[in-house]
Design an enzyme around this catalytic site. Structure first.
Site, PDB file in Angstrom:
ATOM      1  N   GLU A  72      27.704  29.857  40.614  1.00  0.00           N
ATOM      2  CA  GLU A  72      29.470  29.522  40.637  1.00  0.00           C
ATOM      3  C   GLU A  72      29.562  30.341  39.448  1.00  0.00           C
ATOM      4  O   GLU A  72      29.344  30.353  38.420  1.00  0.00           O
ATOM      5  CB  GLU A  72      29.577  28.133  40.364  1.00  0.00           C
ATOM      6  CG  GLU A  72      31.158  27.882  40.551  1.00  0.00           C
ATOM      7  CD  GLU A  72      31.013  26.058  40.206  1.00  0.00           C
ATOM      8  OE1 GLU A  72      30.809  25.494  41.826  1.00  0.00           O
ATOM      9  OE2 GLU A  72      32.067  26.154  39.574  1.00  0.00           O
ATOM     10  N   ASP A  74      33.419  30.187  37.193  1.00  0.00           N
ATOM     11  CA  ASP A  74      34.397  29.878  37.710  1.00  0.00           C
ATOM     12  C   ASP A  74      35.630  30.341  36.343  1.00  0.00           C
ATOM     13  O   ASP A  74      35.560  30.559  35.005  1.00  0.00           O
ATOM     14  CB  ASP A  74      34.493  28.450  37.204  1.00  0.00           C
ATOM     15  CG  ASP A  74      33.704  27.743  38.263  1.00  0.00           C
ATOM     16  OD1 ASP A  74      33.827  27.981  39.110  1.00  0.00           O
ATOM     17  OD2 ASP A  74      32.553  26.728  37.234  1.00  0.00           O
ATOM     18  N   GLU A  76      38.853  28.198  34.984  1.00  0.00           N
ATOM     19  CA  GLU A  76      39.927  26.891  35.918  1.00  0.00           C
ATOM     20  C   GLU A  76      40.150  27.577  34.175  1.00  0.00           C
ATOM     21  O   GLU A  76      40.369  27.008  33.435  1.00  0.00           O
ATOM     22  CB  GLU A  76      38.634  25.840  34.973  1.00  0.00           C
ATOM     23  CG  GLU A  76      37.681  25.305  36.059  1.00  0.00           C
ATOM     24  CD  GLU A  76      36.829  24.745  36.399  1.00  0.00           C
ATOM     25  OE1 GLU A  76      36.448  23.698  36.921  1.00  0.00           O
ATOM     26  OE2 GLU A  76      36.260  24.226  35.526  1.00  0.00           O
TER      27      GLU A  76
END
Ligand SMILES: *[C@@H]1O[C@H](CO)[C@@H](O)[C@H](O)[C@H]1NC(C)=O
Length: 262
Positions: A72, A74, A76
């Site tokens: 993953e 990311d 955020e």
């Protein structure tokens, strides 16, 4: 992109397929998922974050392979009380292992307008860009037994959810539901990437062929200008770096923390 969560109260704006409104209210958050899955490429999104009081909300734009040992990458965005800055958090998981957070204070108001958030992922490195400025690099040191995401295809996701159990000062500040709905806007989703269609794609997508331009040598390392820009942003705006959190790792720092980052 299609909604995979909370579609009943979110909406695709009329101006284009990829214009999306993500809504969080007391009934639900919402999220989207790309139709295809990809192995390496450039993934761009324009995002305008929840304005005003957004404390406890998290809006995310990320790639994920799903599955037990997932990879993953990311972005955020941790909301804040009115007038206080967001936190831009980046992270990367390899084979299920994450915990590689680096956080930045935005040097602009991310709620006033759309800004470009791009993940550039190829066999040599992952680069996080904000408005075309690289803010972070995760290099491939696989030959030194540091895991690198290059075996699993990923889909592209966006979402907004209630994270007031941890996001704002460790859960001290709760979402003010009277301010709901919380709305983040996403536009001009642009994927230029190697579409995955089975295990043979693992080699095909890694080849530095013209269609895979994002794997070509000019994209395997930051330019001098890019690395200078990144250094100055990191000096001015980075507020957390897992590689400096000696207490957290009990001084057993992850291997990549000892390597040149770019
Ligand atoms: C909210 O703003 C305060 C004050 O500037 C800051 O210390 C805190 O880190 C911010 N919280 C988040 C989640 O960004």
């Amino acid at each position: 992109m299609h909604f995979n969560w909370g579609a009943q109260h979110s909406e695709a704006l009329g101006t284009g397929d990829d214009d999306v409104t993500l809504v969080l209210d007391q009934t639900s958050g919402s999220g989207t998922e790309s139709n295809g899955s990809f192995l390496f490429g450039s993934f761009e999104m324009l995002i305008k974050l929840v304005p005003g009081d957004s404390a406890g909300t998290v809006t995310a734009y990320y790639l994920s392979s799903g599955g037990e040992k997932h990879d993953e990458i990311d972005f955020e965005f941790l909301g804040n009380i009115s007038g206080q800055p967001y936190t831009i958090q980046t992270n990367i998981f390899t084979r299920g292992g994450g915990g590689r957070e680096q956080q930045f204070k935005p040097w602009f108001d991310p709620t006033a307008d759309f800004h470009n958030y791009t993940i550039h992922w190829n066999p040599s490195h992952v680069v996080w860009y904000v408005d075309n400025i690289s803010i972070r690099v995760y290099r491939n040191y696989e030959n030194e037994t540091i895991p690198y995401p290059n075996q699993q295809a990923m889909r592209v996701y966006s979402s907004i959810w209630n994270a007031d159990s941890w996001a704002t000062r460790g859960g001290l500040v709760k979402i003010v539901w009277t301010k709901a709905p919380f709305v983040a806007r996403l536009r001009r989703f642009r994927v230029r990437a190697c579409e995955y269609d089975g295990p043979l794609s693992i080699n095909r997508c890694a080849e530095p062929t013209p269609p895979n331009w994002w794997t070509s040598p000019p994209y395997s390392q930051l330019t001098f200008v890019e690395s200078n820009q990144m250094n100055s942003i990191r000096n001015d705006s980075m507020i957390y770096d897992y590689c400096k959190d000696f207490n957290r790792f009990n001084r057993l720092m992850p291997g990549e923390c000892f390597k040149p980052q770019y």
